[in-house]
Design a protein around this motif. Structure first.
Motif, PDB file in Angstrom:
ATOM      1  N   SER A   1       0.867  -0.965   0.150  1.00  0.00           N
ATOM      2  CA  SER A   1      -0.013  -0.050  -0.255  1.00  0.00           C
ATOM      3  C   SER A   1       1.162   1.264   0.067  1.00  0.00           C
ATOM      4  CB  SER A   1      -1.105  -0.202   1.218  1.00  0.00           C
ATOM      5  OG  SER A   1      -0.304   0.205   2.385  1.00  0.00           O
ATOM      6  N   ARG A   2       0.405   2.332  -0.701  1.00  0.00           N
ATOM      7  CA  ARG A   2       0.708   3.624  -0.789  1.00  0.00           C
ATOM      8  C   ARG A   2       0.028   4.565   0.628  1.00  0.00           C
ATOM      9  NH1 ARG A   2       5.462   3.596  -4.470  1.00  0.00           N
ATOM     10  NH2 ARG A   2       5.940   5.741  -3.947  1.00  0.00           N
ATOM     11  N   GLU A   3       0.568   5.602   0.766  1.00  0.00           N
ATOM     12  CA  GLU A   3      -0.452   6.343   2.047  1.00  0.00           C
ATOM     13  C   GLU A   3      -0.305   7.389   1.624  1.00  0.00           C
ATOM     14  OE1 GLU A   3      -1.979   5.609   5.546  1.00  0.00           O
ATOM     15  OE2 GLU A   3      -2.793   3.475   4.913  1.00  0.00           O
TER      16      GLU A   3
ATOM     17  N   THR B   1       4.183   7.263   3.289  1.00  0.00           N
ATOM     18  CA  THR B   1       3.907   6.056   4.560  1.00  0.00           C
ATOM     19  C   THR B   1       3.748   4.580   2.798  1.00  0.00           C
ATOM     20  OG1 THR B   1       3.484   6.964   5.827  1.00  0.00           O
ATOM     21  CG2 THR B   1       3.627   4.693   5.868  1.00  0.00           C
ATOM     22  N   VAL B   2       4.288   4.075   3.011  1.00  0.00           N
ATOM     23  CA  VAL B   2       4.768   3.074   2.261  1.00  0.00           C
ATOM     24  C   VAL B   2       5.084   1.712   2.959  1.00  0.00           C
ATOM     25  CG1 VAL B   2       5.479   1.323   0.021  1.00  0.00           C
ATOM     26  CG2 VAL B   2       5.289   3.424  -0.023  1.00  0.00           C
ATOM     27  N   ARG B   3       3.821   0.915   2.541  1.00  0.00           N
ATOM     28  CA  ARG B   3       3.734  -0.714   3.373  1.00  0.00           C
ATOM     29  C   ARG B   3       4.477  -1.986   2.702  1.00  0.00           C
ATOM     30  NH1 ARG B   3      -0.184  -3.272   7.380  1.00  0.00           N
ATOM     31  NH2 ARG B   3       0.289  -1.235   8.539  1.00  0.00           N
TER      32      ARG B   3
ATOM     33  N   ARG C   1       4.273   0.743  -7.840  1.00  0.00           N
ATOM     34  CA  ARG C   1       2.903   0.976  -7.318  1.00  0.00           C
ATOM     35  C   ARG C   1       2.326  -0.482  -6.655  1.00  0.00           C
ATOM     36  NH1 ARG C   1       1.019   0.476 -14.069  1.00  0.00           N
ATOM     37  NH2 ARG C   1       2.978  -0.865 -13.907  1.00  0.00           N
ATOM     38  N   VAL C   2       1.740  -0.945  -5.864  1.00  0.00           N
ATOM     39  CA  VAL C   2       0.737  -1.439  -5.157  1.00  0.00           C
ATOM     40  C   VAL C   2       0.929  -2.912  -6.257  1.00  0.00           C
ATOM     41  CG1 VAL C   2      -1.118  -3.001  -4.309  1.00  0.00           C
ATOM     42  CG2 VAL C   2      -0.312  -0.396  -4.326  1.00  0.00           C
ATOM     43  N   GLY C   3       1.530  -3.773  -5.981  1.00  0.00           N
ATOM     44  CA  GLY C   3       1.583  -5.604  -6.914  1.00  0.00           C
ATOM     45  C   GLY C   3       3.436  -5.122  -6.425  1.00  0.00           C
ATOM     46  N   ASP C   4       4.126  -4.311  -7.506  1.00  0.00           N
ATOM     47  CA  ASP C   4       5.253  -4.083  -7.414  1.00  0.00           C
ATOM     48  C   ASP C   4       6.227  -5.597  -6.540  1.00  0.00           C
ATOM     49  OD1 ASP C   4       4.621  -3.494  -9.871  1.00  0.00           O
ATOM     50  OD2 ASP C   4       5.977  -1.581  -9.062  1.00  0.00           O
TER      51      ASP C   4
END
Length: 203
Positions: A111-113, A120-122, A174-177
């Motif tokens: 995720s990216r916020e 914030t990146v998880r 991106r999410v999933g990368d």
């Protein structure tokens, strides 16, 4: 040895399959090739590669099948941006932390916020690496030295400042990368030393 401070955002020029399951990867990077010679080490997305040839602002490196399988380099395509860092010298400033360029596992952007001045990146954290990751500790993501802001059983978070977002691949992930992860080598040495201590003694 590296520091996790990206010097240049390069670009994959070509990926050529060679004998067996290895590949020859060519990367454009005018800064890191300015003084590069055959045999030098350059980290590409956190993976230490050995320069086999330099042609203008492009260098090539042989990538073994094991490296392609155990890192995210196997998914590189021409045109992809990559984080580049030359090996540190004894006189280098240690702006990040001690980084070997040996990938411990592959994570994934969960995720990216975005916030006002940072993001914030998880990331997904492989189970076998979880014990080495602690809040406020260091971790390398695609060759970038980062401070862990939060950690769970199978994830960790970092805060990315505008400079990191602009000058590294983490700004466009991106999410999933998939991302290459290297945990702090000091944590692994401590674990080994404590595990090797004679029973009943304190290491």
């Amino acid at each position: 040895m590296f520091t996790g401070i990206v010097e240049e955002l390069g670009e994959v020029a070509s990926v050529t399959a060679t004998s067996g399951d290895s590949a020859l990867v060519a990367v454009r990077g005018p800064l890191v090739t300015a003084d590069a010679r055959h045999g030098d080490s350059i980290a590409v997305n956190g993976v230490c590669l050995t320069v086999v040839d330099v042609d203008g602002g492009t260098f090539t490196a042989d990538v073994m099948g094991e490296t392609l399988r155990r890192s995210a380099l196997g998914g590189l395509r021409p045109g992809d941006p990559v984080n580049l860092e030359r090996a540190a010298t004894l006189g280098s400033r240690l702006g990040g932390h001690l980084v070997q360029g040996h990938v411990d596992g592959v994570g994934e952007v969960l995720s990216r916020e975005p916030a006002a001045q940072w993001e914030t990146v998880r990331f997904r954290l492989p189970a076998h690496l979880a014990r080495y990751v602690v809040e406020k500790g260091s971790i390398t993501v695609d060759g970038v030295s980062l401070t862990v802001a939060g950690v769970g059983a199978d994830w960790f978070e970092v805060g990315l400042i505008p400079t990191t977002l602009k000058l590294t691949t983490l700004g466009v992930r991106r999410v999933g990368d998939p991302v290459n992860l290297e945990v702090d080598v000091l944590a692994k040495y401590v674990e080994r030393l404590l595990g090797a201590a004679p029973r009943g003694e304190v290491a």
